[in-house]
Design an enzyme around this catalytic site. Sequence first.
Site, PDB file in Angstrom:
ATOM      1  N   GLU A   1      -5.570   3.903   6.555  1.00  0.00           N
ATOM      2  CA  GLU A   1      -5.373   4.446   4.552  1.00  0.00           C
ATOM      3  C   GLU A   1      -5.310   5.281   3.940  1.00  0.00           C
ATOM      4  O   GLU A   1      -4.878   5.529   3.162  1.00  0.00           O
ATOM      5  CB  GLU A   1      -5.439   2.924   4.405  1.00  0.00           C
ATOM      6  CG  GLU A   1      -5.302   2.630   3.148  1.00  0.00           C
ATOM      7  CD  GLU A   1      -5.868   1.641   2.730  1.00  0.00           C
ATOM      8  OE1 GLU A   1      -6.010   0.607   1.355  1.00  0.00           O
ATOM      9  OE2 GLU A   1      -5.946  -0.231   3.321  1.00  0.00           O
TER      10      GLU A   1
ATOM     11  N   SER B   1     -11.013  -0.300   3.301  1.00  0.00           N
ATOM     12  CA  SER B   1     -10.114  -0.641   4.346  1.00  0.00           C
ATOM     13  C   SER B   1      -9.724   0.701   4.954  1.00  0.00           C
ATOM     14  O   SER B   1      -8.963   1.644   4.550  1.00  0.00           O
ATOM     15  CB  SER B   1      -9.431  -1.917   4.188  1.00  0.00           C
ATOM     16  OG  SER B   1      -9.898  -2.865   3.614  1.00  0.00           O
TER      17      SER B   1
ATOM     18  N   ARG C   1       0.768  -1.613   0.263  1.00  0.00           N
ATOM     19  CA  ARG C   1      -0.018   0.145   0.788  1.00  0.00           C
ATOM     20  C   ARG C   1       0.819   1.134  -0.371  1.00  0.00           C
ATOM     21  O   ARG C   1       0.183   2.274   0.657  1.00  0.00           O
ATOM     22  CB  ARG C   1      -1.272  -0.001   0.896  1.00  0.00           C
ATOM     23  CG  ARG C   1      -1.814  -1.194   1.439  1.00  0.00           C
ATOM     24  CD  ARG C   1      -2.702  -1.220   0.086  1.00  0.00           C
ATOM     25  NE  ARG C   1      -3.286  -2.102   0.570  1.00  0.00           N
ATOM     26  CZ  ARG C   1      -3.282  -3.702  -0.171  1.00  0.00           C
ATOM     27  NH1 ARG C   1      -2.219  -3.337  -0.993  1.00  0.00           N
ATOM     28  NH2 ARG C   1      -4.066  -4.950  -0.056  1.00  0.00           N
TER      29      ARG C   1
END
Length: 376
Positions: free
Chosen positions: A368, A274, A196
């Site tokens: 995130e 998420s 990520r």
Amino acid sequence: MSTTVIGPYEDDDPTEACSTIHHEVIGTTTCLSGGEDVPLAPLTTLKVGGPARHLVIATTHDELLATVRDCDRRGEPCLVLGGGSNVLVGDNGFDGTVVRVATSGLSAEVSSCGGALVTVAAGQVWDDFVVHAIEQEWIGPEFLSGIPGLVGSTPIQNVGAYGVEVGEFIARVRTWDRVDDTQRTFTADQCDFGYRSSRFKAEPDRYVVLDVTMQFNLGTRSLPVRYAELARRLGVEPGERVDTSQVRETVLAVRAGKGMVLNPNDHDTWSAGSFFTNPLVSPDQVPEGAPAFAQSDGRVKTSAAWLIDHAGYGKGFKVAEDAPASLSTKHVLALTNRGGASSGDFTTLARTVIDGVRDVYGITLVPEPRLIGCTI
């Protein structure tokens, strides 16, 4: 070899040595309009965010670059916004110009021995591209079905799901460097892809992604299925390959069951997906019973969802009974807008979960989404 051109992709010349040329449009076009003091909430999947002082909808690369360069020359704050699926915008909005990327189009060079080399405009809707890739028998994107947002955002976050990351397919990313005021193209190994993460995420305001070039093998059978849960749903063993359309259908079903497929009538999907990344920790930090996936650098990736749930924050958790933001009723990893939530409601909920997990397990969860005009 054949070259395919899809939509108004102005940077390719479809007349150059093409044996076959097709023109079509991927997906549907959403009508957006710019202006002054435009609320940003409708442009984000969390449905949160105050007004932009000025909003520009950039439908061409020229318009995108002209707007960004003009702002940079004048010293005006400029935010480049993609699909709004991985941002939390503060209630005061953005005191400057927001440029919504709405470029579109695709060009592909396809050969039986070399596969497909596909260049996609940054503003193309990612899931529309996935549908097209399956139709064209380009292998790999099927595992990333249902992920919201635009193609240009995928390398920034190195989006991934079910054991597959977009960085595996990326050959190069063409950008505008706002610091050096020049165009720069990065090959895959120059993108610094990680879990990520990428060089673009590390410097979030420096690079404007213009287009992404990806390389795919051809066929109707998927990549080997890597994720055990998905393999079970497909009725196969990990490592087996199945029809790409079947993978897409199953991935969408799994994601929908977790509230991870956008649905305007389902508040569990009013989220940024998420909200926390899965922590990378040393082996001795993994709690007993928690999932553990060994990494090449010696660390272990464990499950943020497991930590949240076992720290006492179950599905539907709210900081107060009447709080308009809660954990999803389907999946604890998503923070959701139950209607009328503010950015403050989300930051309060996120802080509560972060502090609680740290108190129980000594592991600090990392958000995130990108935070615009707010902090956690």
